[in-house]
Each structure stands twice: as C-alpha cells, then as structure tokens.
Design an enzyme around this catalytic site. Structure first.
Site, mmCIF file in Angstrom:
data_model
loop_
_atom_site.group_PDB
_atom_site.id
_atom_site.type_symbol
_atom_site.label_atom_id
_atom_site.label_comp_id
_atom_site.label_asym_id
_atom_site.label_seq_id
_atom_site.Cartn_x
_atom_site.Cartn_y
_atom_site.Cartn_z
ATOM 1 N N CYS A 31 28.082 -19.224 -24.901
ATOM 2 C CA CYS A 31 28.000 -17.792 -24.626
ATOM 3 C C CYS A 31 28.892 -16.975 -25.550
ATOM 4 O O CYS A 31 28.794 -15.750 -25.575
ATOM 5 C CB CYS A 31 28.357 -17.528 -23.167
ATOM 6 S SG CYS A 31 26.906 -17.204 -22.150
ATOM 7 N N LYS A 69 26.905 -14.712 -27.887
ATOM 8 C CA LYS A 69 26.045 -13.652 -27.370
ATOM 9 C C LYS A 69 26.302 -12.330 -28.081
ATOM 10 O O LYS A 69 27.359 -12.094 -28.657
ATOM 11 C CB LYS A 69 26.279 -13.462 -25.868
ATOM 12 C CG LYS A 69 25.729 -14.589 -25.008
ATOM 13 C CD LYS A 69 25.874 -14.288 -23.529
ATOM 14 C CE LYS A 69 24.959 -13.157 -23.100
ATOM 15 N NZ LYS A 69 24.926 -13.023 -21.621
ATOM 16 N N ASP A 125 20.978 -10.691 -13.002
ATOM 17 C CA ASP A 125 20.942 -12.061 -13.508
ATOM 18 C C ASP A 125 19.517 -12.521 -13.761
ATOM 19 O O ASP A 125 19.256 -13.286 -14.685
ATOM 20 C CB ASP A 125 21.623 -13.000 -12.508
ATOM 21 C CG ASP A 125 23.123 -12.748 -12.429
ATOM 22 O OD1 ASP A 125 23.813 -13.029 -13.414
ATOM 23 O OD2 ASP A 125 23.586 -12.244 -11.397
ATOM 24 N N ASP A 175 17.530 -18.199 -20.763
ATOM 25 C CA ASP A 175 18.832 -18.264 -21.431
ATOM 26 C C ASP A 175 18.805 -19.391 -22.440
ATOM 27 O O ASP A 175 18.163 -20.414 -22.204
ATOM 28 C CB ASP A 175 19.954 -18.524 -20.418
ATOM 29 C CG ASP A 175 21.199 -17.697 -20.715
ATOM 30 O OD1 ASP A 175 21.537 -17.575 -21.905
ATOM 31 O OD2 ASP A 175 21.812 -17.186 -19.770
ATOM 32 N N GLY A 187 7.611 -26.670 -22.415
ATOM 33 C CA GLY A 187 8.447 -25.807 -23.223
ATOM 34 C C GLY A 187 7.964 -25.731 -24.649
ATOM 35 O O GLY A 187 6.782 -25.965 -24.946
ATOM 36 N N HIS A 188 8.875 -25.451 -25.552
ATOM 37 C CA HIS A 188 8.537 -25.288 -26.967
ATOM 38 C C HIS A 188 9.676 -25.861 -27.801
ATOM 39 O O HIS A 188 10.849 -25.662 -27.499
ATOM 40 C CB HIS A 188 8.338 -23.817 -27.307
ATOM 41 C CG HIS A 188 7.989 -23.581 -28.751
ATOM 42 N ND1 HIS A 188 6.751 -23.860 -29.273
ATOM 43 C CD2 HIS A 188 8.734 -23.113 -29.780
ATOM 44 C CE1 HIS A 188 6.745 -23.571 -30.562
ATOM 45 N NE2 HIS A 188 7.932 -23.105 -30.897
ATOM 46 N N ASP A 240 26.772 -14.874 -11.838
ATOM 47 C CA ASP A 240 27.484 -15.993 -12.454
ATOM 48 C C ASP A 240 28.287 -15.456 -13.628
ATOM 49 O O ASP A 240 27.851 -14.562 -14.347
ATOM 50 C CB ASP A 240 26.544 -17.121 -12.874
ATOM 51 C CG ASP A 240 25.492 -16.690 -13.874
ATOM 52 O OD1 ASP A 240 25.095 -15.502 -13.861
ATOM 53 O OD2 ASP A 240 25.030 -17.534 -14.660
#
Length: 720
Positions: free
Chosen positions: A402, A405, A432, A449, A522-523, A608
């Site tokens: 994070c 970010k 969130d 995320d 997913g990818h 969170d």
C-alpha cells in the site's frame, strides 16, 4: 521486484549455513542474469558457530551472534521462505517443505548443518542438543534467566567431552558465576579422556575447566535423562536442571529418509561439492561428507568452500566449468575458555591467554561484519529528460504494497467526477466496497485491490494480497463470496511461469477458502514486476457497515499493529532487522475472519486500515459520521522495530501525502500516517459493548486494542 532480464532457471539454497550466507553476499554483487534465487530456512536468522560460546558466556548479545538472512536475501535479490525442508524429490526436482507446498528447483544446494539430538532414553523430553545452535541458545537464555532469579538450580550436565562440549561447559560455568551463583557443571565423556585436541591442549583445557569448577567424568556411559538427573551405567546419577547433548555430530533425520547418496546419514559429495551422481544438486558444510578427502565437522571448511560453491552453482546453471575444492589438511583451532581467554592449537603448537581471545574475537567479528556491512550498489546516472524527471528519480525508490498507492487527495479529486449511484447500487466510491441490492433480498458488496510486490516470494505475496483485498469485505461486515485474481508476473520462461502461477494460485485458494470465498478465475499477464490483486465480493442480509454509521460515544477498536509501511521501506533499503520483518509478515499473512465475525455483529461503523494510515482511516469514519475522534497514542499497538526505524527517519513514500491529508491536531507521531498493507480492522463500537467485544475477540484467539473514542463534532481528529 522489477527486473530487466527474463528468469529461466530456479536456484534454491536449502539452509542458511555459513557457506550459503557467503554465497548470498557474493551473489548480490555479481548475480547471474536469468537465475531466480530462493533460500529456504526455518527462521529469519542463522547463528554463527564461532561466537556461540562467547554468547553463552555473556560476551556477545543475541544480535551479534546471528546472521540476518532477511537482509542478505534482500541484498542478493533472493526470496526467503521461512520453512523447514523435510524431503527432496529428485525425480520432479522438488524441495518438500513442512508447512507449505513444494518448491521446484533446476539447481539446488543443501547447507543445513547437523544436530546433536541424541537417541537416549528421555533425551527428547528433558534435554537439548547443542545443535541446531538457535534452539540451544534460546533454551540457554531461558535457563540462565530462571537460575539468576532462583527459580531453578544452576546444575548443568554436558554429554560429550569434545571441543564443543568443553567450550559450552566453560561458557555456562562462567555465565552462572557472573550471576553470583555457584554452578554445578558436569561434563560426561564416554572415552578415557576429553577429545578433539592434542595432549598439550587437553591439559590446558582441563586446567581451565577445573578453575571454573567444571567436573569431568570420563569412561561414563549415559543410560537415561530425566527432568532433574542424568543416570549413568555403574555410577551415581548426576543432578541436572539443564542437560545438553554435545557428543558428536548427527545428521538430520529427514536427510536419512531421502534417496540421496549417503555415508552414515551425511550427503556424499565429490570434490566439486556436487552430490554424487546428481548434476543438479550440491551439498556443503557439516551435512555433507567428501569420502575422497574426509575432514572434521568445523565451520572453517564451509567458509573456505563458499567461493567454489558459488562458481560451481553458476556452472550448473550454464556459465563456466566446475572447479574442484581441496580442503586444507590442517586448520587453526581457537577454543574459548569461558572468560575472555582462548586457546589456539595448530601443527601441535598450543598457546592460550587473553591475547588469543582478542585474536579470536577479531576473526569472528570480521566474519560477521562481512555479512552485515553489505555493499550498496551504485545507481546509474539519470539521463537527460524533461523537467521534473531528475527530481523523481532522485527520490527514494517506490515502496511496495500500500506504500505505492496514489495519495488520498489525488484519489478524492479523481473520484469526485463519478456519477451518483442509482438503481441497484446503494453506495459507490468512497467506502471500502460498493454496496449493491440483491434481487432476492439482502446486499452484495464488491471491491478490488492490487499490490505491487513488497516481498520476492510469490506465494507469500499472494497471501498478503488476498488478506488485504478481503479486508474491504470484512470491513463491511459481509461474508466473503467470490474472488477474481489479477496477476502480473515478471518476464520468465514458460516453466517458471507455471511454477510461479501454481504457487500464487495455491496460496490464494487457501486464504479465500478459509474465509468462505471461492476463487473463480481472473486475468494474468507479464510485466516489469510482480503485482497481485483480487476483485472480491461478499454478502450480508442487513445493510452492510459503512464508515458513516458511527455514533456519539462509540469507542474505537483496532485489531492489528501499525508500522508495517516503515518496516517494509526499511527492508527495501536493507536497514530493517530481519526478525522484525519476519514478525510483521507473519501477522500480515493471517486472515481476519474471526475479528470480522466478532466486530461485524456489534460495530456501528468499520473500515480496514490500509494505504492512508491509521489517522487517515480514523478521519474517514469521523468525517463521514459527523463526529470528532480522540486517539490515545500510547494505546495504539506498534509493530516490533517500527518505532526505532521511524525515529531514525525511515518512512514510506506515501507517508508525506497521508500526513497532509489526515488533518489531525495534538501530538504528532509519523507512524499514524504510515500506510499499512493487510492492516487491522478499525471498528466504532458502542461503549457498553466494548468489554464483551474484547472478551469475544480473546476467546476467538485474536486481540482487539482500544485506541480512542468518538464524540459530537465535525470530523476532526485529535491525538494525545
């Protein structure tokens, strides 16, 4: 992290022995492009054999004794897996681990040392082997503390009268005497005399032991070890509150169970340090034996073998030809004599005294300095570029997790233009997770995320990213439902792609399944560096919790420490203590199912703690709920090591932006603005429910910390 050359081969070092530690140091200065390096070791540090007696005697601290493998691996660009090898499958080329899935290798080396665990009745329950060193050192520290407080008798028995046993007996006797105690130390030797040294050295060592009050019993055979005695054949039992095994070198049991070529349980190697008959495996140090040139179990050989090992590992990976290693026929023995005196023996010549201790201390510290003072790689000169590029390149490297970010102010400005919610969307950007109405009743929450890797281990990073993404669902009081993965792997061969994705998928599935969610796809793509993210959904029958529901008088409860951003930033710079890094990561990979279940039923608001730091997330609740927040700084839990790093000026790249956006008043603590990855849940709980909530968390095996309160106001945050 970022790489420019594709990975094509996996090199795995099993164990953090002296030879491997030196290989890591050298590899960091001269890595082999295309080789991905992995180290497997049970702990984040490895004790240095030469300084163990000095540590036991009290001359060296624990920090001075231990080699920091976390820092060495960061320096070498290697991933460190904290686990124990339990088997090797040479057909599929896999190292089988005790706690996680196997690790595939193209080339591997084993340097796991030996054990002194003895097959004696009662030994496993009531004694400790002198090796592995870390287990013995920890047990000794605990014993010394209890003896100093009078909680245990200062009675020690050492089984084995070789060099190691005598050194440890003298060191323990000296340390106990320094505590003002009258120790009863007994060395038990099965042979007619203490061994491993010449006649002159024997006489001096016996004199030194006698001066420290150490009793030596020769021609003695141990029958049984109990909690407070060692029983001998044909002799009186020896009172013993601590029994230490130092009688010889024993191979690890797991090696004996493999199909590796062995000699009495030790791995057979050739002069190139390669395992006999296997071109992809090497072994070095005390766990290996070279039949063509047998030698004693001494750390000096592993140190001398390290340059040849590194060269031959590169050769096995495709660069150069193998060299042969010829261990020296004679080597210098330096034996600690308890206090700051030592004995030296070589070529039959024996000397002892304080000067020899100074010499030994200088040699040992020089070795440890080599592994601690790691060279800093010079950065290439910045190219000519547009205005502003040079300033950005001169700044500290971008943090992972994070810490990478975008700042809160920039993000708020970007999101301000998103159209208002409507239809089935109850809430959108700003919390969130977004909240949607379900056609059959109830609500669904959805969030996404992803994280730039902050560790080299894809499996560990997948766990952190999964826990981090699920935090948004837990924070809404919802039950996790499904997850989609978004994975960017560095450029690598097809074989390594498969290995990497298998590790990531297995780790992610374990976390998601444990939380009650299902990974449904997913990818995946290749890019400059490892990045892992998840889109997650959850469900809740009642309206999900938001940051806007807090009430006047609510108490703020936090479930995890803060400071992970500082620790990870320091780790990137090679400034963190490896034990602190490992301790933080061990918490970050743990799901928060239990915390969410307890808090979700009582909280009025929850979030969170992630990229915007604790102060930023407290402000989000306070501002959205129209309340003021008061934080008690002394009650906020801090990760081990984070405070010292912060005070020394270490910070995450996102911290300045967090500080400018948090708008707090009162006491100032940089850690309050530290971005967290997989951070704790922050809940606003009614005051009358706090005690029951804390008790429920404790009953679930987790912990909550009361860190502040909320009262009427307009979104201000005050620190005290």
């Amino acid at each position: 992290m970022r790489q420019d050359i594709p990975y094509t081969r996996d090199l795995v070092l099993v164990g953090g022995g002296h030879a491997h530690a030196l290989v890591l140091r050298s590899w960091g200065m001269d890595p082999l492009p295309g080789a991905r390096l992995t180290v497997i070791n049970p702990g984040p540090t490895a004790p240095y054999t030469g300084m163990l007696p000095g540590h036991v005697a009290g001359h060296y601290s624990r920090d001075e004794l231990e080699i920091d493998l976390v820092r060495l691996c960061r320096h070498a660009g290697a991933r460190l897996i904290l686990d124990k090898a339990v088997d090797i499958d040479r057909v599929t080329k896999q190292i089988v681990l005790a706690k996680r899935g196997p690790v595939v290798y193209d080339v591997a080396s084993i340097d796991v040392g030996i054990t002194a665990e003895m097959e004696l009745s009662g030994f496993a329950d009531h004694a400790i082997g002198a090796k592995p060193l870390d287990k013995y050192a920890a047990r000794w520290r605990d014993f010394l503390e209890k003896a100093a407080k009078g909680r245990i008798a200062p009675q020690v028995t050492v089984i084995g009268g070789g060099v190691a046993g005598c050194e440890l007996a003298m060191a323990m006797a000296f340390a106990l005497k320094e505590q003002g105690l009258a120790p009863e130390i007994t060395v038990i030797e099965a042979g007619p005399e203490i061994s491993g040294m010449g006649a002159a050295a024997q006489r001096r060592v016996l004199a030194a032991m006698e001066g420290l009050g150490v009793n030596v019993r020769t021609d003695a055979r141990v029958l049984e070890v109990t909690e407070d005695h060692v029983f001998l054949a044909g002799g009186d039992p020896v009172p013993s509150a601590l029994t230490v095994g130092a009688a010889g070198a024993f191979p690890h049991d797991w090696i004996a169970r493999t199909d590796l070529p062995q000699n009495d349980g030790f791995i057979e190697i050739g002069r190139d340090l390669g395992v006999r008959g296997d071109s992809s495996l090497f072994a070095v140090g005390d766990c290996a034996v070279m039949p063509a040139d047998p030698r004693p179990k001494a750390g000096v050989f592993a140190v001398r073998a390290a340059p040849i090992l590194k060269h031959n590992l590169r050769a096995a990976l495709g660069v150069g030809k193998r060299r042969q290693w010829h261990p020296q026929k004679s080597y210098l023995k330096l034996i600690s004599l308890g206090g700051q005196k030592a004995l030296a023996e070589k070529f039959g010549v024996t000397l002892s005294g304080s000067l020899l201790w100074w010499w030994k201390d200088r040699i040992d510290r020089a070795f440890m300095d080599r592994l601690a003072d790691l060279p800093v790689m010079t950065q290439p000169k910045a190219p000519q570029a547009a205005t502003g590029v040079a300033e950005m390149l001169a700044a500290k490297p971008l943090c992972g997790g994070c810490g990478a970010k975008v700042g809160g102010g920039v993000l708020e400005a970007a999101l301000s233009g998103i159209a208002p919610v409507g239809g089935d969307v109850v809430t959108g950007a700003g919390d969130d997770a977004a909240v949607l109405r379900q056609p059959g009743g109830g609500f669904q929450v959805i969030s996404t995320d992803h994280l730039r890797a902050l560790v080299e281990d894809p499996a560990q990073m997948a766990r952190i990213a999964a826990v981090h993404a699920l935090g948004d669902i837990w924070a809404m009081g919802a039950a996790p439902q499904v997850a989609l993965a978004q994975i960017v792997v560095p450029q690598m061969s097809a074989a390594l792609q498969e290995r990497t994705l298998r590790e990531i998928t297995q780790a992610a599935e374990e976390v998601m399944a444990g939380a009650g969610a299902q990974l449904v796809g997913g990818h995946t793509t290749m890019g400059a560096e490892l990045t892992i993210g998840f889109t997650v959904t959850g469900t809740r029958a009642a309206m999900p919790l938001t940051v806007a529901g807090a009430k006047d008088g609510d108490v703020l409860i936090l479930t995890r420490p803060i400071g992970s951003g500082v620790i990870m930033a320091a780790d990137m710079a090679g400034q963190a203590d490896g034990r602190d890094v490992a301790a933080a990561l061990a918490i970050m990979v743990q799901p928060q199912n239990s915390e969410a279940q307890v808090l979700g039923g009582v909280a009025n608001a929850m979030t969170d703690v992630t990229g915007f730091g604790l102060a930023g997330h407290v402000r989000a609740i306070a501002k959205a709920s129209g309340l003021d927040a008061m934080l008690c700084c002394d009650d906020i839990p801090i990760y081990q090591g984070a405070r010292g790093l912060s005070q020394s000026g270490v910070s995450s790249t996102l911290m300045p932006a967090n500080r400018s956006n948090a708008e707090t008043a009162g006491a100032d603590d940089p850690l309050l603005y530290d971005p967290q990855t997989a951070g704790g849940l922050l809940a606003a709980v009614p005051a009358q429910e706090v005690e029951a909530t804390l008790n429920a968390l404790q009953a679930a095996g987790v912990r909550g910390h009361v860190i502040g309160s909320l009262s009427g106001g307009s979104g201000n945050v005050t620190l005290r």
